[in-house]
Design a protein around this motif. Structure first.
Motif, PDB file in Angstrom:
ATOM      1  N   VAL A  16       0.850  -1.175   0.000  1.00  0.00           N
ATOM      2  CA  VAL A  16       0.000   0.000   0.000  1.00  0.00           C
ATOM      3  C   VAL A  16       0.886   1.226   0.000  1.00  0.00           C
ATOM      4  O   VAL A  16       1.676   1.433   0.908  1.00  0.00           O
ATOM      5  CB  VAL A  16      -0.929   0.019   1.235  1.00  0.00           C
ATOM      6  N   SER A  17       0.780   1.985  -1.056  1.00  0.00           N
ATOM      7  CA  SER A  17       1.538   3.225  -1.112  1.00  0.00           C
ATOM      8  C   SER A  17       0.579   4.357  -1.418  1.00  0.00           C
ATOM      9  O   SER A  17      -0.455   4.171  -2.051  1.00  0.00           O
ATOM     10  CB  SER A  17       2.634   3.146  -2.167  1.00  0.00           C
ATOM     11  N   ARG A  18       0.937   5.508  -0.969  1.00  0.00           N
ATOM     12  CA  ARG A  18       0.080   6.675  -1.176  1.00  0.00           C
ATOM     13  C   ARG A  18       0.311   7.257  -2.556  1.00  0.00           C
ATOM     14  O   ARG A  18       1.382   7.153  -3.116  1.00  0.00           O
ATOM     15  CB  ARG A  18       0.357   7.714  -0.104  1.00  0.00           C
ATOM     16  N   GLY A  19      -0.736   7.852  -3.107  1.00  0.00           N
ATOM     17  CA  GLY A  19      -0.650   8.484  -4.412  1.00  0.00           C
ATOM     18  C   GLY A  19       0.102   9.797  -4.345  1.00  0.00           C
ATOM     19  O   GLY A  19       0.629  10.203  -3.303  1.00  0.00           O
ATOM     20  N   ALA A  20       0.140  10.478  -5.462  1.00  0.00           N
ATOM     21  CA  ALA A  20       0.895  11.729  -5.572  1.00  0.00           C
ATOM     22  C   ALA A  20       0.421  12.772  -4.565  1.00  0.00           C
ATOM     23  O   ALA A  20       1.221  13.545  -4.054  1.00  0.00           O
ATOM     24  CB  ALA A  20       0.783  12.270  -6.995  1.00  0.00           C
ATOM     25  N   PRO A  25      -4.829   4.364  -1.798  1.00  0.00           N
ATOM     26  CA  PRO A  25      -5.590   3.787  -2.908  1.00  0.00           C
ATOM     27  C   PRO A  25      -6.968   3.333  -2.415  1.00  0.00           C
ATOM     28  O   PRO A  25      -7.083   2.752  -1.349  1.00  0.00           O
ATOM     29  CB  PRO A  25      -4.748   2.591  -3.343  1.00  0.00           C
ATOM     30  N   GLY A  26      -7.978   3.621  -3.197  1.00  0.00           N
ATOM     31  CA  GLY A  26      -9.324   3.217  -2.828  1.00  0.00           C
ATOM     32  C   GLY A  26     -10.038   4.217  -1.941  1.00  0.00           C
ATOM     33  O   GLY A  26     -11.197   4.035  -1.623  1.00  0.00           O
ATOM     34  N   SER A  27      -9.338   5.262  -1.521  1.00  0.00           N
ATOM     35  CA  SER A  27      -9.983   6.252  -0.682  1.00  0.00           C
ATOM     36  C   SER A  27     -10.950   7.080  -1.518  1.00  0.00           C
ATOM     37  O   SER A  27     -10.887   7.102  -2.748  1.00  0.00           O
ATOM     38  CB  SER A  27      -8.941   7.162  -0.030  1.00  0.00           C
ATOM     39  N   ALA A  28     -11.839   7.768  -0.856  1.00  0.00           N
ATOM     40  CA  ALA A  28     -12.814   8.596  -1.567  1.00  0.00           C
ATOM     41  C   ALA A  28     -12.110   9.642  -2.422  1.00  0.00           C
ATOM     42  O   ALA A  28     -12.518   9.910  -3.550  1.00  0.00           O
ATOM     43  CB  ALA A  28     -13.761   9.262  -0.569  1.00  0.00           C
ATOM     44  N   GLU A  29     -11.046  10.220  -1.901  1.00  0.00           N
ATOM     45  CA  GLU A  29     -10.316  11.233  -2.665  1.00  0.00           C
ATOM     46  C   GLU A  29      -9.710  10.636  -3.927  1.00  0.00           C
ATOM     47  O   GLU A  29      -9.746  11.237  -4.997  1.00  0.00           O
ATOM     48  CB  GLU A  29      -9.203  11.859  -1.816  1.00  0.00           C
ATOM     49  N   ASP A  30      -9.168   9.435  -3.812  1.00  0.00           N
ATOM     50  CA  ASP A  30      -8.563   8.775  -4.968  1.00  0.00           C
ATOM     51  C   ASP A  30      -9.632   8.410  -5.994  1.00  0.00           C
ATOM     52  O   ASP A  30      -9.426   8.560  -7.195  1.00  0.00           O
ATOM     53  CB  ASP A  30      -7.789   7.530  -4.519  1.00  0.00           C
ATOM     54  N   CYS A  31     -10.782   7.969  -5.532  1.00  0.00           N
ATOM     55  CA  CYS A  31     -11.883   7.638  -6.444  1.00  0.00           C
ATOM     56  C   CYS A  31     -12.348   8.886  -7.192  1.00  0.00           C
ATOM     57  O   CYS A  31     -12.579   8.835  -8.405  1.00  0.00           O
ATOM     58  CB  CYS A  31     -13.043   7.017  -5.681  1.00  0.00           C
ATOM     59  N   ARG A  32     -12.473  10.008  -6.487  1.00  0.00           N
ATOM     60  CA  ARG A  32     -12.873  11.249  -7.142  1.00  0.00           C
ATOM     61  C   ARG A  32     -11.833  11.685  -8.169  1.00  0.00           C
ATOM     62  O   ARG A  32     -12.166  12.113  -9.276  1.00  0.00           O
ATOM     63  CB  ARG A  32     -13.093  12.353  -6.110  1.00  0.00           C
TER      64      ARG A  32
END
Length: 61
Positions: A16-20, A25-32
């Motif tokens: 599990v690594s965080r995005g930019a 991954p899979g969080s609401a912010e990432d989905c948006r």
């Protein structure tokens, strides 16, 4: 198992690594973010149209 030189296996742990922007991954912010990236992509609409054309809605109310 050990008599045959076999060892119990463990399922691999997901990496599990965080995005930019630091979201998981899979969080609401990432989905948006991902939805916004494809929102106006013509290929996305083609894919959605193909899915809708082949979807089986029988049995759904």
């Amino acid at each position: 198992m050990r008599t045959h030189d076999l060892h119990p296996s463990e399922p691999p742990s997901p990496v599990v690594s965080r995005g930019a922007e630091g979201e998981l991954p899979g969080s609401a912010e990432d989905c948006r973010r991902q939805s916004a990236l494809v929102a106006n992509d013509p290929a996305e609409q083609d894919i959605l149209n193909a899915i809708e054309a082949t979807a089986d809605h029988s049995g759904w109310q």
